[in-house]
Scaffold this active site. Sequence first.
Site, mmCIF file in Angstrom:
data_model
loop_
_atom_site.group_PDB
_atom_site.id
_atom_site.type_symbol
_atom_site.label_atom_id
_atom_site.label_comp_id
_atom_site.label_asym_id
_atom_site.label_seq_id
_atom_site.Cartn_x
_atom_site.Cartn_y
_atom_site.Cartn_z
ATOM 1 N N HIS A 56 1.465 -1.704 0.085
ATOM 2 C CA HIS A 56 0.089 0.260 -0.065
ATOM 3 C C HIS A 56 0.553 1.275 0.030
ATOM 4 O O HIS A 56 1.918 1.226 0.373
ATOM 5 C CB HIS A 56 -1.111 0.122 1.080
ATOM 6 C CG HIS A 56 -1.839 -1.381 1.274
ATOM 7 N ND1 HIS A 56 -3.454 -0.943 1.901
ATOM 8 C CD2 HIS A 56 -2.411 -2.211 0.424
ATOM 9 C CE1 HIS A 56 -3.939 -2.245 1.264
ATOM 10 N NE2 HIS A 56 -3.700 -3.032 0.477
ATOM 11 N N GLU A 58 1.084 4.057 1.886
ATOM 12 C CA GLU A 58 1.114 4.520 2.662
ATOM 13 C C GLU A 58 2.984 3.846 3.349
ATOM 14 O O GLU A 58 3.304 4.191 3.897
ATOM 15 C CB GLU A 58 0.214 4.372 3.701
ATOM 16 C CG GLU A 58 -0.475 5.644 4.152
ATOM 17 C CD GLU A 58 -1.933 4.211 3.311
ATOM 18 O OE1 GLU A 58 -1.007 3.181 1.834
ATOM 19 O OE2 GLU A 58 -2.737 4.525 3.600
ATOM 20 N N CYS A 86 -6.537 2.301 5.204
ATOM 21 C CA CYS A 86 -6.458 0.813 6.210
ATOM 22 C C CYS A 86 -6.548 0.508 6.747
ATOM 23 O O CYS A 86 -5.359 1.088 7.924
ATOM 24 C CB CYS A 86 -6.582 -0.192 4.933
ATOM 25 S SG CYS A 86 -5.038 -0.995 4.559
ATOM 26 N N CYS A 89 -2.249 0.218 7.385
ATOM 27 C CA CYS A 89 -2.142 1.527 6.937
ATOM 28 C C CYS A 89 -1.924 2.081 8.298
ATOM 29 O O CYS A 89 -0.982 3.046 8.828
ATOM 30 C CB CYS A 89 -1.916 2.350 6.055
ATOM 31 S SG CYS A 89 -1.284 0.726 4.379
HETATM 32 ZN ZN ZN Z 1 -3.967 0.032 3.466
#
Ligand code: ZN
Length: 152
Positions: A56, A58, A86, A89
């Site tokens: 991801h 992040e 999410c 993250c």
């Molecule tokens: Zn994430």
Amino acid sequence: MSIGRWDGAMLAALEEARAALATDDVPIGAVVLDPSGTPVGRGRNVREADHDPTGHAEVVALREAARARGEWRLDGHTLVVTLEPCTMCAGAAVLARVGRVVFGAWDPKAGAVGSLWDVVRDRRLNHRPEVVAGVLADESAALLEEFFAGHR
Ligand SMILES: [Zn+2]
């Protein structure tokens, strides 16, 4: 039109998000700013590009920032991301001890910074970053809508 404090960084995150389209990854981008506001990490969603379930934006940006700093702690840093983080993250932001999380669009289906969960402001944790939500949210949401419309 007034220019908000985080607009510049969010525009850089949106630029990262657009670059994810090249590998057919969902367009989400992130930037990490040091305490003086200088970008020290950038990332985009690389799940498809790297075959990485944890790829991801992040996580990629936090790793780059920590490497640049030579230290896993990112006290006083700001994580700027185009979509509400999410659970993974949001957890990574807490683990990195960032001082602030700034995000664009809300993610009512998986968001963990106020939508489904609020991982970063859970009172049971002793580190709770400040949150700024909705920065250039329309731009971020439009990019995602465009992507998913093309995948129907
Ligand atoms: Zn994430």
